[in-house]
Design a protein around this motif. Sequence first.
Motif, PDB file in Angstrom:
ATOM      1  N   LYS A   1      54.722  30.586   9.961  1.00  0.00           N
ATOM      2  CA  LYS A   1      53.573  31.396  11.470  1.00  0.00           C
ATOM      3  C   LYS A   1      54.561  32.799  11.463  1.00  0.00           C
ATOM      4  CE  LYS A   1      50.596  27.914  13.366  1.00  0.00           C
ATOM      5  NZ  LYS A   1      50.181  27.816  14.337  1.00  0.00           N
TER       6      LYS A   1
ATOM      7  N   ASP B   1      54.104  36.641  11.379  1.00  0.00           N
ATOM      8  CA  ASP B   1      53.620  37.520  12.381  1.00  0.00           C
ATOM      9  C   ASP B   1      55.121  38.810  12.460  1.00  0.00           C
ATOM     10  OD1 ASP B   1      51.680  35.993  13.892  1.00  0.00           O
ATOM     11  OD2 ASP B   1      53.456  34.969  14.846  1.00  0.00           O
TER      12      ASP B   1
ATOM     13  N   LYS C   1      52.836  42.665  12.562  1.00  0.00           N
ATOM     14  CA  LYS C   1      52.930  44.068  13.794  1.00  0.00           C
ATOM     15  C   LYS C   1      53.851  44.602  12.730  1.00  0.00           C
ATOM     16  CE  LYS C   1      54.321  39.407  16.690  1.00  0.00           C
ATOM     17  NZ  LYS C   1      55.616  39.418  17.539  1.00  0.00           N
TER      18      LYS C   1
END
Length: 362
Positions: free
Chosen positions: A198, A202, A206
């Motif tokens: 994760k 992430d 972004k």
Amino acid sequence: MHLHIVGGFLGSGKTTAIIGAAKYLSKQGLRVGVITNDQGRHLVDTAILRSENLPVMEVTNGCFCCNFDDLNQRLAELGEMHKLDVIFAESVGSCADVVATVVKPLLELDLGAVKPNSFSVFSDIRLLKRFPLGQEMPFSEDVSYIFSQQIKEAGILIINKTDLLSKIEQKEVIDLAGAAYPAKPIISQNSLNEENVKKWVDVLQKDEFPLPNQSLDLDYARYAQGEGKMVWVDREYALTAEEEAMPSILKKVLVNWQDTIAKQGWGSGHIKLLIKTNDSSLKISLAQSGSLQSSDFPTQLSKFRSKKVNILVNILIESDHASISKFFEKGMSSLLDDRLIKLEVINQFDRRPGYPKPTYRI
């Protein structure tokens, strides 16, 4: 649509990480697909990804760089066919110079393709522990050169398989990598750990780190020498036997192969197996990613009580064809004396990578 290019040496855990990433993104309602790439034709990774119900297309018989038009077409087809939000493109583990031959052409040329958002390069933490210190690597200097160039051009360096070292050793490797590559974003993870994956995803979502734009000053003659020492072989077998006997038969094959790997000292590269029936499948890695101990085989194989089992094997390793042929013979020859066992070769393919000839290089 977002495109994340994933590179890294053989056996570094790229496919496992991509599966974890795809599951995480799918839970967010995003549609995820994968482009696989290798020197062969019948890919274990593709079969594994499809078993996870992921849309997959292949670029085979060479790297993305030398099959760029094929990659470009697959990206367009896969995205349109499945209306995807995210594609992961996983390059073959012996490939380098991805920035100049894949990332920059996709970004800068008007080819109608998907534009990349990130370029992550994976490394097994055990190899990265040796490399910055100049310690002996488990392959030749020419193959080590490929490994070094992969790390050098990474947009994001993923130090993978952290669970294989102690916490103290992990910190030592991370500190070494940080000192060796001070300008490079570095993430350490165990790709079997959902929370670890994760964190990587992430970062990708972004767009936290820019794509690398510095092309390697690559010695193509040396690069070709390194790739030329690698042998690609794939085989697909069909085994037919009594249902109750099948787990022990599979164990016999795997233990024979494991013994051969240990004696040959094949510590680098990949040897991947997919054992499958209509209802079950199991991927086993028998090289750099760590051999599965023979005592674990019965537990893993007990679900394969079936009259017919297929075994798909992919090998890309620094060796020679004669040794690889003996590897297959050792695993299978002992079965042929048993009249209750039927062995059939479904597919076979052998290849030694040729001189790299990128479609584009910027």
